[in-house]
Design a protein around this motif. Structure first.
Motif, PDB file in Angstrom:
ATOM      1  N   GLU A 155      71.404  16.666  85.104  1.00  0.00           N
ATOM      2  CA  GLU A 155      71.050  15.334  84.611  1.00  0.00           C
ATOM      3  C   GLU A 155      70.557  15.422  83.163  1.00  0.00           C
ATOM      4  OE1 GLU A 155      68.227  11.481  85.552  1.00  0.00           O
ATOM      5  OE2 GLU A 155      67.793  13.369  86.571  1.00  0.00           O
ATOM      6  N   PHE A 156      69.734  16.422  82.879  1.00  0.00           N
ATOM      7  CA  PHE A 156      69.244  16.624  81.520  1.00  0.00           C
ATOM      8  C   PHE A 156      70.410  16.914  80.571  1.00  0.00           C
ATOM      9  CE2 PHE A 156      67.667  19.606  78.220  1.00  0.00           C
ATOM     10  CZ  PHE A 156      66.824  18.746  77.551  1.00  0.00           C
ATOM     11  N   GLU A 157      71.321  17.773  80.996  1.00  0.00           N
ATOM     12  CA  GLU A 157      72.466  18.117  80.141  1.00  0.00           C
ATOM     13  C   GLU A 157      73.392  16.931  79.937  1.00  0.00           C
ATOM     14  OE1 GLU A 157      73.894  21.659  82.088  1.00  0.00           O
ATOM     15  OE2 GLU A 157      72.215  22.839  81.292  1.00  0.00           O
ATOM     16  N   LEU A 158      73.526  16.081  80.942  1.00  0.00           N
ATOM     17  CA  LEU A 158      74.307  14.855  80.752  1.00  0.00           C
ATOM     18  C   LEU A 158      73.628  13.954  79.728  1.00  0.00           C
ATOM     19  CD1 LEU A 158      76.727  13.116  81.450  1.00  0.00           C
ATOM     20  CD2 LEU A 158      75.419  12.208  83.388  1.00  0.00           C
ATOM     21  N   ARG A 159      72.315  13.891  79.767  1.00  0.00           N
ATOM     22  CA  ARG A 159      71.573  13.108  78.768  1.00  0.00           C
ATOM     23  C   ARG A 159      71.768  13.685  77.369  1.00  0.00           C
ATOM     24  NH1 ARG A 159      67.824   9.534  80.920  1.00  0.00           N
ATOM     25  NH2 ARG A 159      67.708   9.572  83.177  1.00  0.00           N
ATOM     26  N   LEU A 160      71.859  15.013  77.280  1.00  0.00           N
ATOM     27  CA  LEU A 160      72.155  15.639  75.986  1.00  0.00           C
ATOM     28  C   LEU A 160      73.549  15.238  75.511  1.00  0.00           C
ATOM     29  CD1 LEU A 160      70.756  19.275  76.462  1.00  0.00           C
ATOM     30  CD2 LEU A 160      69.646  17.313  75.339  1.00  0.00           C
ATOM     31  N   LEU A 161      74.501  15.238  76.414  1.00  0.00           N
ATOM     32  CA  LEU A 161      75.859  14.833  76.038  1.00  0.00           C
ATOM     33  C   LEU A 161      75.884  13.381  75.572  1.00  0.00           C
ATOM     34  CD1 LEU A 161      78.862  15.310  75.729  1.00  0.00           C
ATOM     35  CD2 LEU A 161      79.121  14.799  78.173  1.00  0.00           C
ATOM     36  N   LEU A 162      75.182  12.508  76.261  1.00  0.00           N
ATOM     37  CA  LEU A 162      75.132  11.100  75.842  1.00  0.00           C
ATOM     38  C   LEU A 162      74.506  10.966  74.458  1.00  0.00           C
ATOM     39  CD1 LEU A 162      74.064   9.459  79.212  1.00  0.00           C
ATOM     40  CD2 LEU A 162      76.343   9.493  78.177  1.00  0.00           C
ATOM     41  N   THR A 163      73.510  11.797  74.185  1.00  0.00           N
ATOM     42  CA  THR A 163      72.887  11.815  72.855  1.00  0.00           C
ATOM     43  C   THR A 163      73.910  12.242  71.806  1.00  0.00           C
ATOM     44  OG1 THR A 163      70.717  12.284  73.810  1.00  0.00           O
ATOM     45  CG2 THR A 163      71.027  12.853  71.486  1.00  0.00           C
ATOM     46  N   LEU A 164      74.703  13.256  72.117  1.00  0.00           N
ATOM     47  CA  LEU A 164      75.751  13.712  71.194  1.00  0.00           C
ATOM     48  C   LEU A 164      76.812  12.632  70.982  1.00  0.00           C
ATOM     49  CD1 LEU A 164      76.150  17.387  72.415  1.00  0.00           C
ATOM     50  CD2 LEU A 164      75.536  16.673  70.099  1.00  0.00           C
ATOM     51  N   ILE A 165      77.182  11.946  72.047  1.00  0.00           N
ATOM     52  CA  ILE A 165      78.170  10.876  71.926  1.00  0.00           C
ATOM     53  C   ILE A 165      77.663   9.783  70.993  1.00  0.00           C
ATOM     54  CG2 ILE A 165      79.299   8.999  73.198  1.00  0.00           C
ATOM     55  CD1 ILE A 165      79.531  10.998  75.576  1.00  0.00           C
ATOM     56  N   ASP A 166      76.392   9.397  71.155  1.00  0.00           N
ATOM     57  CA  ASP A 166      75.811   8.385  70.272  1.00  0.00           C
ATOM     58  C   ASP A 166      75.781   8.842  68.821  1.00  0.00           C
ATOM     59  OD1 ASP A 166      75.417   6.675  72.372  1.00  0.00           O
ATOM     60  OD2 ASP A 166      73.221   6.733  72.309  1.00  0.00           O
ATOM     61  N   GLN A 223      63.267   6.619  69.357  1.00  0.00           N
ATOM     62  CA  GLN A 223      64.280   5.632  69.010  1.00  0.00           C
ATOM     63  C   GLN A 223      65.647   6.289  68.892  1.00  0.00           C
ATOM     64  OE1 GLN A 223      62.837   3.800  65.448  1.00  0.00           O
ATOM     65  NE2 GLN A 223      61.383   2.498  66.530  1.00  0.00           N
ATOM     66  N   SER A 224      65.720   7.492  68.355  1.00  0.00           N
ATOM     67  CA  SER A 224      67.007   8.129  68.156  1.00  0.00           C
ATOM     68  C   SER A 224      67.471   8.896  69.390  1.00  0.00           C
ATOM     69  CB  SER A 224      66.950   9.070  66.946  1.00  0.00           C
ATOM     70  OG  SER A 224      66.020  10.111  67.190  1.00  0.00           O
ATOM     71  N   LEU A 225      66.607   9.069  70.395  1.00  0.00           N
ATOM     72  CA  LEU A 225      66.954   9.781  71.621  1.00  0.00           C
ATOM     73  C   LEU A 225      66.649   8.911  72.849  1.00  0.00           C
ATOM     74  CD1 LEU A 225      65.440  13.278  70.720  1.00  0.00           C
ATOM     75  CD2 LEU A 225      67.814  12.538  70.476  1.00  0.00           C
ATOM     76  N   PRO A 226      67.327   7.782  72.989  1.00  0.00           N
ATOM     77  CA  PRO A 226      66.989   6.870  74.087  1.00  0.00           C
ATOM     78  C   PRO A 226      67.211   7.465  75.481  1.00  0.00           C
ATOM     79  CG  PRO A 226      69.049   6.222  73.076  1.00  0.00           C
ATOM     80  CD  PRO A 226      68.459   7.298  72.210  1.00  0.00           C
ATOM     81  N   TYR A 227      68.111   8.421  75.615  1.00  0.00           N
ATOM     82  CA  TYR A 227      68.401   9.004  76.921  1.00  0.00           C
ATOM     83  C   TYR A 227      67.335  10.016  77.345  1.00  0.00           C
ATOM     84  CZ  TYR A 227      72.857   6.879  75.851  1.00  0.00           C
ATOM     85  OH  TYR A 227      73.821   5.979  75.504  1.00  0.00           O
ATOM     86  N   LEU A 228      66.426  10.346  76.432  1.00  0.00           N
ATOM     87  CA  LEU A 228      65.394  11.340  76.721  1.00  0.00           C
ATOM     88  C   LEU A 228      63.994  10.737  76.695  1.00  0.00           C
ATOM     89  CD1 LEU A 228      66.874  14.240  74.564  1.00  0.00           C
ATOM     90  CD2 LEU A 228      67.114  13.891  77.018  1.00  0.00           C
ATOM     91  N   ASN A 229      63.898   9.434  76.830  1.00  0.00           N
ATOM     92  CA  ASN A 229      62.600   8.750  76.738  1.00  0.00           C
ATOM     93  C   ASN A 229      61.548   9.299  77.687  1.00  0.00           C
ATOM     94  OD1 ASN A 229      63.041   7.014  74.634  1.00  0.00           O
ATOM     95  ND2 ASN A 229      63.745   5.328  75.926  1.00  0.00           N
ATOM     96  N   GLY A 230      61.912   9.703  78.882  1.00  0.00           N
ATOM     97  CA  GLY A 230      60.929  10.155  79.850  1.00  0.00           C
ATOM     98  C   GLY A 230      60.520  11.611  79.706  1.00  0.00           C
ATOM     99  N   TYR A 231      61.102  12.306  78.767  1.00  0.00           N
ATOM    100  CA  TYR A 231      60.823  13.738  78.601  1.00  0.00           C
ATOM    101  C   TYR A 231      59.664  13.962  77.636  1.00  0.00           C
ATOM    102  CZ  TYR A 231      65.093  14.687  81.169  1.00  0.00           C
ATOM    103  OH  TYR A 231      66.049  14.742  82.144  1.00  0.00           O
ATOM    104  N   GLN A 232      59.040  15.132  77.753  1.00  0.00           N
ATOM    105  CA  GLN A 232      57.910  15.475  76.891  1.00  0.00           C
ATOM    106  C   GLN A 232      58.344  15.448  75.430  1.00  0.00           C
ATOM    107  OE1 GLN A 232      56.919  19.365  78.325  1.00  0.00           O
ATOM    108  NE2 GLN A 232      55.742  18.585  80.055  1.00  0.00           N
ATOM    109  N   SER A 233      57.391  15.131  74.556  1.00  0.00           N
ATOM    110  CA  SER A 233      57.702  15.027  73.129  1.00  0.00           C
ATOM    111  C   SER A 233      58.186  16.366  72.567  1.00  0.00           C
ATOM    112  CB  SER A 233      56.499  14.510  72.343  1.00  0.00           C
ATOM    113  OG  SER A 233      55.397  15.377  72.474  1.00  0.00           O
TER     114      SER A 233
END
Length: 173
Positions: free
Chosen positions: A155-166, A7-17
Motif C-alpha cells: 500500500e505504501f509503495e502504491l502511494r509512492l507510485l501515485l506520487t510519482l504519477i502526479d 501539499q505536494s504528497l497528498p497520498y502520504l498524508n497519514g505518514y510520519q513527517s
C-alpha cells in the motif's frame, strides 16, 4: 516545511513527517522511481477484464472461499485518482418480481493495467476484503494482511507510485 510537504504528497498524508521528508528528498533528486523499479522491476500481465476476473477469483478461492460470490470484476476507466480510489466494491441489490437478487462487483482503475503485480494484488485484496468487512476497521486490515502479508508495504509503495504519477515521473509507462 511540513505543510509544503503534505501539499505536494497528498497520498502520504497519514505518514510520519520524517517519512514524508525522505520521500520528498528522493522525489526531488529523481531517485524515487529507482527505488520502486528495484522493488518491482516488471509490470503484471493482466490486461483484460477476463484475466482480471480470473486473477481475482483465484485469490478469493484461496482465502475467501465461503464468502459471497462475485458477479463482475472489471477494469474501469471512470475511477478517478482525485478521490484516491483505485478500486471499488459494490453490492448491488435488484428486485425481480418477488425476489431480490444481490450481486457483488469489483471495479479496478484502468490505470492499474501497467503496474507491478504486487501493487495490483494489493488493490484486489483490499476490494476482496470488503466482501467480509464493509468498514476500514481493525478486522478489515487483519483480513488484508492474512491474504497478503506485505499488504501495508505494498500500500505504501502504491502511494509512492501515485506520487510519482502526479510528478510526471511514472517509471512504468
Amino acid at each position: 516545511m511540513t505543510n509544503l510537504i503534505m501539499q505536494s504528497l497528498p497520498y502520504l498524508n497519514g505518514y510520519q513527517s520524517e517519512i514524508q521528508q525522505q520521500v520528498q528528498t528522493l522525489l526531488s533528486q529523481g531517485k524515487l522511481a529507482d527505488f520502486l523499479i528495484k522493488r518491482h522491476p516488471e509490470i503484471h500481465s493482466v490486461r483484460t477484464d477476463k484475466a482480471l476476473y480470473d486473477y481475482t477469483i483465484a485469490i478469493k478461492n484461496q482465502y475467501l472461499r465461503k464468502s459471497q460470490p462475485l458477479s463482475k470484476v472489471i477494469f474501469d476507466d471512470k475511477i478517478s485518482l482525485k478521490h484516491q480510489a483505485l478500486g471499488l466494491h459494490s453490492y448491488v441489490a435488484r428486485k425481480q418480481g418477488s425476489k431480490i437478487k444481490a450481486k457483488n462487483e469489483i471495479r479496478i482503475s484502468s490505470r492499474l493495467k501497467r503496474v507491478p503485480e504486487g501493487l495490483l494484488r494489493m488493490v484486489v485484496v483490499h476490494e476482496l476484503a470488503h466482501l467480509k468487512e464493509k468498514e476500514h476497521n481493525k478486522a478489515f486490515y487483519q483480513l488484508c494482511c492474512h491474504m497478503d502479508g506485505d499488504y501495508h508495504q505494498l500500500e505504501f509503495e502504491l502511494r509512492l507510485l501515485l506520487t510519482l504519477i502526479d510528478a510526471d515521473q511514472n517509471p512504468y509507462c
